[in-house]
Design a protein around this motif. Structure first.
Motif, PDB file in Angstrom:
ATOM      1  N   UNK A  47       4.382  -3.602  -5.308  1.00 56.85           N
ATOM      2  CA  UNK A  47       4.938  -2.476  -5.459  1.00 56.85           C
ATOM      3  C   UNK A  47       4.238  -1.521  -6.316  1.00 56.85           C
ATOM      4  N   UNK A  48       4.374  -0.115  -6.006  1.00 59.76           N
ATOM      5  CA  UNK A  48       3.649   0.869  -6.780  1.00 59.76           C
ATOM      6  C   UNK A  48       4.706   1.260  -7.982  1.00 59.76           C
ATOM      7  N   UNK A  49       3.895   1.855  -9.141  1.00 52.37           N
ATOM      8  CA  UNK A  49       4.574   2.560 -10.042  1.00 52.37           C
ATOM      9  C   UNK A  49       5.543   3.788  -9.535  1.00 52.37           C
ATOM     10  N   UNK A  50       6.401   4.341 -10.215  1.00 49.93           N
ATOM     11  CA  UNK A  50       7.224   5.378  -9.666  1.00 49.93           C
ATOM     12  C   UNK A  50       6.440   6.695  -9.311  1.00 49.93           C
ATOM     13  N   UNK A  51       5.115   6.878  -9.726  1.00 55.31           N
ATOM     14  CA  UNK A  51       4.271   8.006  -9.489  1.00 55.31           C
ATOM     15  C   UNK A  51       3.503   7.627  -8.294  1.00 55.31           C
ATOM     16  N   UNK A  52       3.423   6.544  -7.920  1.00 56.60           N
ATOM     17  CA  UNK A  52       2.622   6.076  -6.869  1.00 56.60           C
ATOM     18  C   UNK A  52       1.190   5.948  -7.106  1.00 56.60           C
ATOM     19  N   UNK A  53       0.887   5.380  -8.106  1.00 54.28           N
ATOM     20  CA  UNK A  53      -0.475   5.453  -8.678  1.00 54.28           C
ATOM     21  C   UNK A  53      -1.076   4.159  -8.801  1.00 54.28           C
ATOM     22  N   UNK A  54      -0.383   3.268  -9.096  1.00 58.27           N
ATOM     23  CA  UNK A  54      -0.923   1.658  -9.475  1.00 58.27           C
ATOM     24  C   UNK A  54      -0.079   0.686  -8.879  1.00 58.27           C
ATOM     25  N   UNK A  55      -0.645  -0.210  -8.015  1.00 56.64           N
ATOM     26  CA  UNK A  55      -0.124  -1.228  -7.115  1.00 56.64           C
ATOM     27  C   UNK A  55      -0.087  -2.492  -8.216  1.00 56.64           C
ATOM     28  N   UNK A  56       1.040  -3.196  -8.129  1.00 59.43           N
ATOM     29  CA  UNK A  56       1.164  -4.454  -9.104  1.00 59.43           C
ATOM     30  C   UNK A  56       1.803  -5.891  -8.158  1.00 59.43           C
ATOM     31  N   UNK A  57       1.346  -6.805  -8.031  1.00 59.52           N
ATOM     32  CA  UNK A  57       1.728  -7.881  -7.230  1.00 59.52           C
ATOM     33  C   UNK A  57       3.172  -8.281  -7.572  1.00 59.52           C
ATOM     34  N   UNK A  58       3.959  -8.452  -6.605  1.00 56.72           N
ATOM     35  CA  UNK A  58       5.292  -8.631  -6.822  1.00 56.72           C
ATOM     36  C   UNK A  58       5.921  -9.995  -6.566  1.00 56.72           C
ATOM     37  N   UNK A  59       5.770 -10.410  -5.324  1.00 59.13           N
ATOM     38  CA  UNK A  59       6.438 -11.667  -4.976  1.00 59.13           C
ATOM     39  C   UNK A  59       5.544 -12.119  -3.395  1.00 59.13           C
ATOM     40  N   UNK A  60       6.014 -13.411  -3.115  1.00 56.88           N
ATOM     41  CA  UNK A  60       5.710 -13.991  -1.798  1.00 56.88           C
ATOM     42  C   UNK A  60       6.976 -14.441  -1.189  1.00 56.88           C
ATOM     43  N   UNK A  90      -3.967  -4.182  -0.756  1.00 60.69           N
ATOM     44  CA  UNK A  90      -3.706  -3.154   0.304  1.00 60.69           C
ATOM     45  C   UNK A  90      -2.992  -1.820   0.112  1.00 60.69           C
ATOM     46  N   UNK A  91      -1.995  -1.987  -0.829  1.00 59.51           N
ATOM     47  CA  UNK A  91      -1.211  -1.012  -1.275  1.00 59.51           C
ATOM     48  C   UNK A  91      -2.039  -0.132  -2.172  1.00 59.51           C
ATOM     49  N   UNK A  92      -2.972  -0.338  -2.975  1.00 60.96           N
ATOM     50  CA  UNK A  92      -3.690   0.307  -4.003  1.00 60.96           C
ATOM     51  C   UNK A  92      -4.590   0.849  -3.114  1.00 60.96           C
ATOM     52  N   UNK A  93      -5.389   0.438  -2.214  1.00 64.55           N
ATOM     53  CA  UNK A  93      -6.216   1.349  -1.097  1.00 64.55           C
ATOM     54  C   UNK A  93      -5.331   2.322  -0.372  1.00 64.55           C
ATOM     55  N   UNK A  94      -4.216   2.294  -0.095  1.00 68.23           N
ATOM     56  CA  UNK A  94      -3.448   3.305   0.389  1.00 68.23           C
ATOM     57  C   UNK A  94      -3.203   4.610  -0.746  1.00 68.23           C
ATOM     58  N   UNK A  95      -2.629   3.941  -1.831  1.00 67.89           N
ATOM     59  CA  UNK A  95      -2.411   4.906  -2.722  1.00 67.89           C
ATOM     60  C   UNK A  95      -3.648   5.748  -3.129  1.00 67.89           C
ATOM     61  N   UNK A  96      -4.741   5.069  -3.330  1.00 67.62           N
ATOM     62  CA  UNK A  96      -5.998   5.484  -3.552  1.00 67.62           C
ATOM     63  C   UNK A  96      -6.203   6.712  -2.469  1.00 67.62           C
ATOM     64  N   UNK A  97      -6.416   6.255  -1.216  1.00 67.69           N
ATOM     65  CA  UNK A  97      -6.513   7.364  -0.265  1.00 67.69           C
ATOM     66  C   UNK A  97      -5.569   8.498  -0.167  1.00 67.69           C
ATOM     67  N   UNK A  98      -4.299   8.086  -0.397  1.00 69.27           N
ATOM     68  CA  UNK A  98      -3.444   9.282  -0.449  1.00 69.27           C
ATOM     69  C   UNK A  98      -3.347  10.172  -1.365  1.00 69.27           C
ATOM     70  N   UNK A  99      -3.501   9.559  -2.664  1.00 74.48           N
ATOM     71  CA  UNK A  99      -3.684  10.447  -3.820  1.00 74.48           C
ATOM     72  C   UNK A  99      -4.956  11.359  -3.788  1.00 74.48           C
ATOM     73  N   UNK A 100      -6.117  10.889  -3.261  1.00 77.64           N
ATOM     74  CA  UNK A 100      -7.360  11.831  -3.057  1.00 77.64           C
ATOM     75  C   UNK A 100      -7.435  12.662  -2.063  1.00 77.64           C
ATOM     76  N   UNK A 101      -6.643  12.474  -0.960  1.00 79.79           N
ATOM     77  CA  UNK A 101      -6.085  13.589   0.024  1.00 79.79           C
ATOM     78  C   UNK A 101      -5.140  14.550  -0.595  1.00 79.79           C
TER      79      UNK A 101
END
Length: 144
Positions: free
Chosen positions: A19-32, A130-141
């Motif tokens: 899950x990401x933080x509410x600002x969509x900047x940092x991804x954190x492992x949540x569950x399996x 995966x999520x952090x990669x997507x967040x980084x690419x989305x935020x850089x765009x």
């Protein structure tokens, strides 16, 4: 940006979730989530997490081949992502997940966890990569 997002690492036996933080900047492992044998039941568990975390999007890892091609695993992930989108009611996007499990395993090995503990966590750590990669690419765009 959609705010909070969930990252999903689809596996045959387990589904890693981050899950990401509410600002969509940092991804954190949540569950399996252990695969139940019913895709609908598995998707319902993901839907509950979408609701609980008020996620505005779900990002599914797309296992492209090393040359960037779409093989059987990527086709399967695309198909399941489409099913998820129909079940969740939020956008479901895919993001290249090449080498994410390798990165996750290396990070867990460096943390000093035993082999058994690493195996229990690797899927959710891969989902966070995966999520952090997507967040980084989305935020850089979004940057001017």
């Amino acid at each position: 940006m959609v705010g909070r997002a969930l990252g999903i690492d689809l596996g045959e036996r387990r589904i890693g979730v981050a899950v990401s933080d509410s600002e969509g900047r940092v991804a954190t492992p949540l569950t399996v989530i252990k695969r139940s044998g019913s895709r609908n039941r598995d998707h319902q568990k993901i839907a509950e997490l979408v609701d609980e975390y008020e996620a505005g999007a779900v990002v599914v890892g797309l296992p492209l081949s090393l040359d960037g091609g779409i093989g059987p695993a990527a086709l399967g992930a695309q198909h399941e992502a489409q099913q998820l989108e129909a079940a969740l009611g939020v956008p479901v996007l895919t993001h290249d997940e090449r080498l994410t499990t390798v990165i996750a395993e290396q990070a867990l090995a460096e943390s000093g966890l035993s082999g058994k503990a690493r195996r229990r966590r690797v899927d959710m750590v891969a989902a966070s990569v995966i999520l952090q990669g997507w967040l980084d690419s989305t935020n850089s765009e979004a940057q001017p």
